[in-house]
Write a protein that holds these residues in place. Structure first.
Motif, PDB file in Angstrom:
ATOM      1  N   UNK A 162       0.868  -1.299   0.026  1.00 55.78           N
ATOM      2  CA  UNK A 162       0.066   0.064   0.000  1.00 55.78           C
ATOM      3  C   UNK A 162       0.913   1.275   0.108  1.00 55.78           C
ATOM      4  N   UNK A 163       0.318   2.251  -0.904  1.00 55.10           N
ATOM      5  CA  UNK A 163       1.083   3.578  -0.532  1.00 55.10           C
ATOM      6  C   UNK A 163       0.536   4.252   0.573  1.00 55.10           C
ATOM      7  N   UNK A 164       1.084   5.324   0.961  1.00 52.20           N
ATOM      8  CA  UNK A 164       0.701   6.020   2.357  1.00 52.20           C
ATOM      9  C   UNK A 164      -0.622   6.530   2.385  1.00 52.20           C
ATOM     10  N   UNK A 165      -1.067   6.780   1.147  1.00 46.40           N
ATOM     11  CA  UNK A 165      -2.689   7.387   1.038  1.00 46.40           C
ATOM     12  C   UNK A 165      -2.547   8.852   0.879  1.00 46.40           C
TER      13      UNK A 165
END
Lengths: 111, 113
Positions: free
Chosen positions: A101-104
């Motif tokens: 996942x990316x950090x968002x």
């Protein structure tokens, strides 16, 4: 270098606006790509998969450039209900392997 | 189909105690379960990959003796946080790959006081 990097945000936009999120990934062996949505530290929900040909689902359009290892998400006609954190996600390797996942990026849509 | 049931949803424990988190696959067999944790304003970080009947594979920097993973059956994977400390307070969530894509548990919010 992080495996998945995203625009830091937050994005604060009015209703009806168009907003774009960008993401890059470092592992060229990644085979599957996704955008997930997460609300208030609940479990992430799949928004859409991303394909090299580009794909659209209603107001959402996703693009993938495997040569530059770049993924994007475009949201048109933003709604209040679109307020959430959007996560760029890739497989570490082939399908079925761990999601990274990316950090968002946080989106806040206001009236 | 493809539901993962995660328990407990939230837990508060005293520093030094251990906490077990369970993820059960209700309508499919989970050969592999992924465990993540999420600190405030951070993304989900992969902790480990557990495979039924074998040892888990831990990500760099994750202490395998502190975060014990057991995947003894195709429907149950557990994560035990041993000798928990306040810095272990986080949101822990499991995920499995299925024929329908990836499915997630609802997460466990752990607070260590």
């Amino acid at each position: 270098r992080k495996e998945v990097e995203q625009d830091p945000g937050p994005f604060n936009v009015p209703e009806g606006a168009t907003v774009a999120f960008n993401c890059t990934y470092s592992n060229s062996a990644s085979q599957s790509f996704f955008w997930y949505r997460q609300d208030c530290r609940k479990e992430p929900k799949l928004l859409m998969s991303v394909y090299s040909s580009g794909n659209e689902d209603g107001r959402f359009t996703a693009q993938l450039n495997r040569a530059s290892q770049y993924i994007s998400l475009l949201i048109r006609d933003s709604k209040l209900s679109d307020s959430a954190t959007y996560l760029c996600v890739v497989n570490r390797y082939q399908a079925g392997t761990a999601l990274i996942f990316g950090k968002g990026t946080t989106l806040s849509v206001s009236s | 189909g493809a539901v993962v049931s995660q328990h407990p949803s939230w837990v508060i424990c005293k520093s030094g105690t251990s906490v077990k988190i369970e993820c059960r696959s209700l309508d499919f067999q989970a050969t592999t379960m992924f465990w993540y944790r999420q600190f405030p304003k951070q993304s989900l970080m992969l902790m480990a990959t557990s495979n039924e009947g074998s040892k888990a594979t831990y990500e760099q920097g994750v202490e395998k003796d502190k975060f014990l993973i057991n995947h003894a059956s195709l429907t149950l994977s557990t994560l035990t946080v041993t000798s928990a400390h306040p810095e272990d307070s986080s949101f822990y969530i499991c995920s499995a790959s299925t024929n329908y894509g990836y499915t997630f548990g609802s997460g466990t919010r752990l607070t260590v006081v």
